[in-house]
Design a protein around this motif. Sequence first.
Motif, PDB file in Angstrom:
ATOM      1  N   LEU A 211       0.789  -1.233   0.000  1.00  0.00           N
ATOM      2  CA  LEU A 211       0.000   0.000   0.000  1.00  0.00           C
ATOM      3  C   LEU A 211       0.823   1.287   0.000  1.00  0.00           C
ATOM      4  CD1 LEU A 211      -2.788  -1.000   2.559  1.00  0.00           C
ATOM      5  CD2 LEU A 211      -2.739  -1.344   0.083  1.00  0.00           C
ATOM      6  N   TYR A 212       2.092   1.221   0.363  1.00  0.00           N
ATOM      7  CA  TYR A 212       2.858   2.460   0.500  1.00  0.00           C
ATOM      8  C   TYR A 212       4.140   2.498  -0.335  1.00  0.00           C
ATOM      9  CZ  TYR A 212      -0.135   3.828   4.400  1.00  0.00           C
ATOM     10  OH  TYR A 212      -1.210   4.204   5.171  1.00  0.00           O
ATOM     11  N   SER A 213       4.377   1.476  -1.155  1.00  0.00           N
ATOM     12  CA  SER A 213       5.662   1.422  -1.871  1.00  0.00           C
ATOM     13  C   SER A 213       5.610   2.017  -3.273  1.00  0.00           C
ATOM     14  CB  SER A 213       6.148  -0.036  -1.957  1.00  0.00           C
ATOM     15  OG  SER A 213       5.257  -0.819  -2.740  1.00  0.00           O
ATOM     16  N   VAL A 214       4.422   2.199  -3.829  1.00  0.00           N
ATOM     17  CA  VAL A 214       4.287   2.657  -5.212  1.00  0.00           C
ATOM     18  C   VAL A 214       4.192   4.186  -5.264  1.00  0.00           C
ATOM     19  CG1 VAL A 214       2.856   2.510  -7.299  1.00  0.00           C
ATOM     20  CG2 VAL A 214       3.142   0.501  -5.832  1.00  0.00           C
ATOM     21  N   ASN A 215       4.865   4.781  -6.245  1.00  0.00           N
ATOM     22  CA  ASN A 215       4.829   6.230  -6.484  1.00  0.00           C
ATOM     23  C   ASN A 215       5.272   7.041  -5.262  1.00  0.00           C
ATOM     24  OD1 ASN A 215       3.856   5.866  -9.111  1.00  0.00           O
ATOM     25  ND2 ASN A 215       1.716   6.004  -8.487  1.00  0.00           N
ATOM     26  N   ARG A 216       6.236   6.550  -4.523  1.00  0.00           N
ATOM     27  CA  ARG A 216       6.684   7.273  -3.323  1.00  0.00           C
ATOM     28  C   ARG A 216       7.279   8.633  -3.682  1.00  0.00           C
ATOM     29  NH1 ARG A 216       6.789   4.934   1.588  1.00  0.00           N
ATOM     30  NH2 ARG A 216       8.438   6.354   2.272  1.00  0.00           N
ATOM     31  N   LYS A 217       8.070   8.693  -4.741  1.00  0.00           N
ATOM     32  CA  LYS A 217       8.674   9.962  -5.155  1.00  0.00           C
ATOM     33  C   LYS A 217       7.586  10.990  -5.467  1.00  0.00           C
ATOM     34  CE  LYS A 217      11.399  11.962  -8.957  1.00  0.00           C
ATOM     35  NZ  LYS A 217      10.253  12.589  -9.674  1.00  0.00           N
ATOM     36  N   GLU A 218       6.600  10.575  -6.259  1.00  0.00           N
ATOM     37  CA  GLU A 218       5.528  11.490  -6.642  1.00  0.00           C
ATOM     38  C   GLU A 218       4.671  11.893  -5.442  1.00  0.00           C
ATOM     39  OE1 GLU A 218       6.805   9.191 -10.216  1.00  0.00           O
ATOM     40  OE2 GLU A 218       6.281   8.662  -8.150  1.00  0.00           O
ATOM     41  N   LYS A 219       4.452  10.970  -4.515  1.00  0.00           N
ATOM     42  CA  LYS A 219       3.646  11.294  -3.340  1.00  0.00           C
ATOM     43  C   LYS A 219       4.381  12.269  -2.410  1.00  0.00           C
ATOM     44  CE  LYS A 219       0.846   7.102  -3.437  1.00  0.00           C
ATOM     45  NZ  LYS A 219       0.616   5.761  -2.869  1.00  0.00           N
ATOM     46  N   LYS A 220       5.698  12.137  -2.320  1.00  0.00           N
ATOM     47  CA  LYS A 220       6.467  13.133  -1.565  1.00  0.00           C
ATOM     48  C   LYS A 220       6.320  14.506  -2.212  1.00  0.00           C
ATOM     49  CE  LYS A 220       9.941   9.916   0.250  1.00  0.00           C
ATOM     50  NZ  LYS A 220      11.365   9.493   0.210  1.00  0.00           N
ATOM     51  N   GLU A 221       6.327  14.532  -3.536  1.00  0.00           N
ATOM     52  CA  GLU A 221       6.128  15.794  -4.258  1.00  0.00           C
ATOM     53  C   GLU A 221       4.734  16.358  -4.011  1.00  0.00           C
ATOM     54  OE1 GLU A 221       9.207  14.572  -7.902  1.00  0.00           O
ATOM     55  OE2 GLU A 221       7.033  14.550  -8.228  1.00  0.00           O
ATOM     56  N   LEU A 222       3.731  15.470  -3.912  1.00  0.00           N
ATOM     57  CA  LEU A 222       2.369  15.926  -3.591  1.00  0.00           C
ATOM     58  C   LEU A 222       2.330  16.588  -2.218  1.00  0.00           C
ATOM     59  CD1 LEU A 222       0.151  12.932  -4.821  1.00  0.00           C
ATOM     60  CD2 LEU A 222       0.372  15.186  -5.902  1.00  0.00           C
ATOM     61  N   LEU A 223       3.006  15.982  -1.236  1.00  0.00           N
ATOM     62  CA  LEU A 223       3.036  16.571   0.105  1.00  0.00           C
ATOM     63  C   LEU A 223       3.689  17.955   0.072  1.00  0.00           C
ATOM     64  CD1 LEU A 223       3.943  13.500   2.341  1.00  0.00           C
ATOM     65  CD2 LEU A 223       1.767  14.730   2.283  1.00  0.00           C
ATOM     66  N   ARG A 224       4.786  18.069  -0.667  1.00  0.00           N
ATOM     67  CA  ARG A 224       5.448  19.364  -0.777  1.00  0.00           C
ATOM     68  C   ARG A 224       4.624  20.350  -1.604  1.00  0.00           C
ATOM     69  NH1 ARG A 224      10.173  15.935  -0.838  1.00  0.00           N
ATOM     70  NH2 ARG A 224      10.154  15.753  -3.123  1.00  0.00           N
ATOM     71  N   GLY A 225       3.754  19.810  -2.475  1.00  0.00           N
ATOM     72  CA  GLY A 225       2.966  20.660  -3.354  1.00  0.00           C
ATOM     73  C   GLY A 225       1.689  21.205  -2.746  1.00  0.00           C
ATOM     74  N   VAL A 226       1.312  20.718  -1.569  1.00  0.00           N
ATOM     75  CA  VAL A 226       0.097  21.231  -0.906  1.00  0.00           C
ATOM     76  C   VAL A 226       0.285  22.719  -0.612  1.00  0.00           C
ATOM     77  CG1 VAL A 226      -1.332  21.106   1.167  1.00  0.00           C
ATOM     78  CG2 VAL A 226      -0.536  18.999   0.082  1.00  0.00           C
ATOM     79  N   THR A 227      -0.646  23.543  -1.060  1.00  0.00           N
ATOM     80  CA  THR A 227      -0.515  24.995  -0.885  1.00  0.00           C
ATOM     81  C   THR A 227      -1.022  25.452   0.475  1.00  0.00           C
ATOM     82  OG1 THR A 227      -2.681  25.419  -1.891  1.00  0.00           O
ATOM     83  CG2 THR A 227      -0.782  25.327  -3.370  1.00  0.00           C
ATOM     84  N   ILE A 228      -1.914  24.645   1.076  1.00  0.00           N
ATOM     85  CA  ILE A 228      -2.457  24.987   2.389  1.00  0.00           C
ATOM     86  C   ILE A 228      -1.403  24.731   3.458  1.00  0.00           C
ATOM     87  CG2 ILE A 228      -4.209  24.327   4.099  1.00  0.00           C
ATOM     88  CD1 ILE A 228      -5.997  23.533   1.696  1.00  0.00           C
ATOM     89  N   GLY A 229      -1.345  25.598   4.463  1.00  0.00           N
ATOM     90  CA  GLY A 229      -0.446  25.378   5.590  1.00  0.00           C
ATOM     91  C   GLY A 229       0.963  25.897   5.405  1.00  0.00           C
ATOM     92  N   LYS A 230       1.175  26.696   4.368  1.00  0.00           N
ATOM     93  CA  LYS A 230       2.510  27.262   4.138  1.00  0.00           C
ATOM     94  C   LYS A 230       2.749  28.492   5.008  1.00  0.00           C
ATOM     95  CE  LYS A 230       3.540  24.567   0.527  1.00  0.00           C
ATOM     96  NZ  LYS A 230       4.506  23.469   0.642  1.00  0.00           N
ATOM     97  N   ASP A 231       1.658  29.195   5.351  1.00  0.00           N
ATOM     98  CA  ASP A 231       1.767  30.455   6.088  1.00  0.00           C
ATOM     99  C   ASP A 231       1.083  30.338   7.442  1.00  0.00           C
ATOM    100  OD1 ASP A 231       3.029  31.800   3.859  1.00  0.00           O
ATOM    101  OD2 ASP A 231       1.050  31.782   2.908  1.00  0.00           O
TER     102      ASP A 231
END
Length: 302
Positions: A211-231
């Motif tokens: 459940l957690y091994s696929v697309n790990r690189k892209e999912k890390k990018e999704l976490l960094r890409g969240v716009t909410i919670g930056k400020d």
Amino acid sequence: MLPSFLSPVSAFGLYLRRCFTGAGLSSYTVDVDHETTVHFWAPTNRKAQKPSVVLIHGFGPAAIWQWRQQVQFLAPHFNVYVPDLIFFGGSSSKSSERSETFQAASVGKLLDKLKVEKFQVVGTSYGGMVAYNLAKMLGEERVEKVVIASSGVNMKRSNNVALVQRAELDKIEDLLLPATPQQLRKLMSLSIYNSPQFLPHFLLNDFLHKLYSVNRKEKKELLRGVTIGKDETSSLSPLEQEVLIVWGEQDQIFPVQMARELKEIISKKARLELIKEASHVPQMEKPREFNNILLNFLGGHS
């Protein structure tokens, strides 16, 4: 690593698929544009007299792992659509976009392809952020009601910092994208009110691999890409729609005070329902109570 025929997680995944098909849904994959492919579950036979509801999953396993009991409960009343967000399940994209607004736009394109003109949307956790943006993009002409479940749509930077501190980990991806049994135990302890204490290592490793091994690189990018919670200030603008906020009283990912604050800013037509003895996944922890709250708000065809 267990082979699939010996894997409890693979076996339960087959059971989940049977639950969805048993509820009258089928699995489909569609190219929503020249870059993005979305896998989703939808009614095998759509009924014109039924309203439509879209269930948007959170950051974690694919949609079938998060919405089983809602699909089985809601399918008699609604045309139920359950997409896998991009880089989850069978959905993928060549786009470099990684924000929650990109996820919302992809769901919107899917619903356009399917000619779903009007619908209600339910989003949990990360999926609540996507649902909010979808409702904002399409307006009340198409998105009639919105349910935000356990979702820090109003998250500030300090909420993010506090979550990492509660988890006693170095960074948010260590919690939301666990790579070790210890990290997965931590995620479960924060997400589930009565978290199972004695799951064996081989089972946790099976979860991690399947459940957690696929697309790990892209999912890390999704976490960094969240716009909410930056400020430190939330720039959330209100929705026009009627909004239901559902939250577990013991949520340790997004504490319940965030739900109370969200109610005051997300809509003039917002109401809040708290579920006792539940944490971050009340739809799985207290499905009967969650489902009744949901149906009462959404209405539906009987």
